[in-house]
Design a protein around this motif. Structure first.
Motif, mmCIF file in Angstrom:
data_model
loop_
_atom_site.group_PDB
_atom_site.id
_atom_site.type_symbol
_atom_site.label_atom_id
_atom_site.label_comp_id
_atom_site.label_asym_id
_atom_site.label_seq_id
_atom_site.Cartn_x
_atom_site.Cartn_y
_atom_site.Cartn_z
ATOM 1 N N THR A 11 0.836 -1.202 0.000
ATOM 2 C CA THR A 11 0.000 0.000 0.000
ATOM 3 C C THR A 11 0.871 1.252 0.000
ATOM 4 N N ALA A 12 0.230 2.403 -0.147
ATOM 5 C CA ALA A 12 0.951 3.681 -0.078
ATOM 6 C C ALA A 12 1.627 3.832 1.285
ATOM 7 N N LEU A 13 0.967 3.390 2.352
ATOM 8 C CA LEU A 13 1.555 3.450 3.691
ATOM 9 C C LEU A 13 2.800 2.570 3.772
ATOM 10 N N GLY A 14 2.752 1.406 3.143
ATOM 11 C CA GLY A 14 3.912 0.517 3.115
ATOM 12 C C GLY A 14 5.076 1.128 2.362
ATOM 13 N N VAL A 15 4.794 1.768 1.227
ATOM 14 C CA VAL A 15 5.842 2.437 0.455
ATOM 15 C C VAL A 15 6.441 3.579 1.269
ATOM 16 N N SER A 16 5.589 4.337 1.946
ATOM 17 C CA SER A 16 6.060 5.444 2.783
ATOM 18 C C SER A 16 6.964 4.937 3.899
ATOM 19 N N SER A 17 6.606 3.828 4.508
ATOM 20 C CA SER A 17 7.420 3.250 5.571
ATOM 21 C C SER A 17 8.775 2.784 5.029
ATOM 22 N N LEU A 18 8.762 2.200 3.827
ATOM 23 C CA LEU A 18 10.020 1.804 3.188
ATOM 24 C C LEU A 18 10.911 3.019 2.938
ATOM 25 N N GLN A 19 10.314 4.076 2.417
ATOM 26 C CA GLN A 19 11.086 5.287 2.133
ATOM 27 C C GLN A 19 11.655 5.888 3.418
ATOM 28 N N ASP A 20 10.851 5.932 4.472
ATOM 29 C CA ASP A 20 11.326 6.469 5.752
ATOM 30 C C ASP A 20 12.495 5.653 6.293
ATOM 31 N N THR A 21 12.376 4.343 6.203
ATOM 32 C CA THR A 21 13.443 3.464 6.692
ATOM 33 C C THR A 21 14.717 3.674 5.872
ATOM 34 N N ARG A 22 14.561 3.779 4.568
ATOM 35 C CA ARG A 22 15.724 4.005 3.693
ATOM 36 C C ARG A 22 16.417 5.320 4.044
ATOM 37 N N ILE A 23 15.653 6.375 4.247
ATOM 38 C CA ILE A 23 16.223 7.676 4.599
ATOM 39 C C ILE A 23 16.992 7.590 5.909
ATOM 40 N N ARG A 24 16.405 6.930 6.914
ATOM 41 C CA ARG A 24 17.088 6.804 8.206
ATOM 42 C C ARG A 24 18.388 6.020 8.073
ATOM 43 N N LEU A 25 18.360 4.936 7.302
ATOM 44 C CA LEU A 25 19.578 4.141 7.102
ATOM 45 C C LEU A 25 20.646 4.943 6.359
ATOM 46 N N GLU A 26 20.242 5.657 5.315
ATOM 47 C CA GLU A 26 21.206 6.452 4.558
ATOM 48 C C GLU A 26 21.821 7.550 5.422
ATOM 49 N N LYS A 27 21.033 8.162 6.306
ATOM 50 C CA LYS A 27 21.566 9.178 7.220
ATOM 51 C C LYS A 27 22.634 8.574 8.126
ATOM 52 N N MET A 28 22.379 7.384 8.615
ATOM 53 C CA MET A 28 23.353 6.726 9.492
ATOM 54 C C MET A 28 24.628 6.395 8.725
ATOM 55 N N TRP A 29 24.504 5.871 7.504
ATOM 56 C CA TRP A 29 25.677 5.532 6.708
ATOM 57 C C TRP A 29 26.486 6.774 6.372
ATOM 58 N N CYS A 30 25.807 7.855 6.011
ATOM 59 C CA CYS A 30 26.511 9.097 5.627
ATOM 60 C C CYS A 30 27.300 9.690 6.784
ATOM 61 N N LYS A 31 26.839 9.501 7.996
ATOM 62 C CA LYS A 31 27.518 10.056 9.160
ATOM 63 C C LYS A 31 28.673 9.192 9.656
ATOM 64 N N LEU A 32 28.806 8.015 9.090
ATOM 65 C CA LEU A 32 29.853 7.098 9.529
ATOM 66 C C LEU A 32 31.209 7.542 8.974
ATOM 67 N N PRO A 33 32.197 7.704 9.854
ATOM 68 C CA PRO A 33 33.526 8.107 9.348
ATOM 69 C C PRO A 33 34.138 6.977 8.542
ATOM 70 N N VAL A 34 35.088 7.325 7.742
ATOM 71 C CA VAL A 34 35.777 6.317 6.930
ATOM 72 C C VAL A 34 36.673 5.487 7.833
ATOM 73 N N ILE A 35 36.165 4.324 8.190
ATOM 74 C CA ILE A 35 36.885 3.395 9.055
ATOM 75 C C ILE A 35 36.783 2.028 8.425
ATOM 76 N N ALA A 36 37.904 1.425 8.184
ATOM 77 C CA ALA A 36 37.951 0.074 7.622
ATOM 78 C C ALA A 36 37.081 -0.073 6.383
ATOM 79 N N GLY A 37 37.086 0.940 5.536
ATOM 80 C CA GLY A 37 36.361 0.855 4.272
ATOM 81 C C GLY A 37 34.877 1.159 4.356
ATOM 82 N N LEU A 38 34.382 1.605 5.511
ATOM 83 C CA LEU A 38 32.975 1.951 5.654
ATOM 84 C C LEU A 38 32.791 3.446 5.473
ATOM 85 N N GLY A 39 31.594 3.844 5.145
ATOM 86 C CA GLY A 39 31.302 5.275 5.006
ATOM 87 C C GLY A 39 31.666 5.788 3.627
ATOM 88 N N ASP A 40 31.752 7.106 3.504
ATOM 89 C CA ASP A 40 32.039 7.749 2.201
ATOM 90 C C ASP A 40 33.451 7.519 1.737
#
Length: 112
Positions: A83-112
């Motif tokens: 449903t539209a609510l399910g798609v919205s929840s997927l998008q919200d989860t993706r945004i939260r995960l991407e925010k966490m990844w972007c804030k991760l410093p470059v350590i052992a090949g992780l992050g930007d």
């Protein structure tokens, strides 16, 4: 702020994405097979159905029964649609995960 109703865990995220990828062919067995083929994850059919039951209660998916077939012993397939609510929840989860990844410093090949 996400609440328990809209938060998606990893497995839930993967199941919803699988349903979206499968489109009109999304039912328990195909979702299970898609997870195995796409990310090499073995999942019990019971885990799939427990998850989709929870999704229906939350309004993330709808389901409908197809026609009964002889090869399934007269049992109908249960098809899922996000449903539209399910798609919205997927998008919200993706945004939260991407925010966490972007804030991760470059350590052992992780992050930007």
């Amino acid at each position: 702020m996400a609440n328990k109703k809209s938060y998606l865990g990893e497995f839930e995220h993967l199941v919803l994405l699988s349903i979206l990828h499968l489109g009109d062919e999304a039912y328990g067995v195909t979702v299970r097979r898609y997870l195995k083929d796409s990310i090499d994850r073995e999942v019990s059919i019971g885990a799939i159905y427990t998850t989709v039951e929870r999704f229906e209660k939350k309004g993330f998916i709808t389901s409908k029964k197809g026609g009964a077939t002889a090869e399934r012993g007269g049992k109908a397939k249960r098809y899922f649609t996000v449903t539209a609510l399910g798609v919205s929840s997927l998008q919200d989860t993706r945004i939260r995960l991407e925010k966490m990844w972007c804030k991760l410093p470059v350590i052992a090949g992780l992050g930007d």
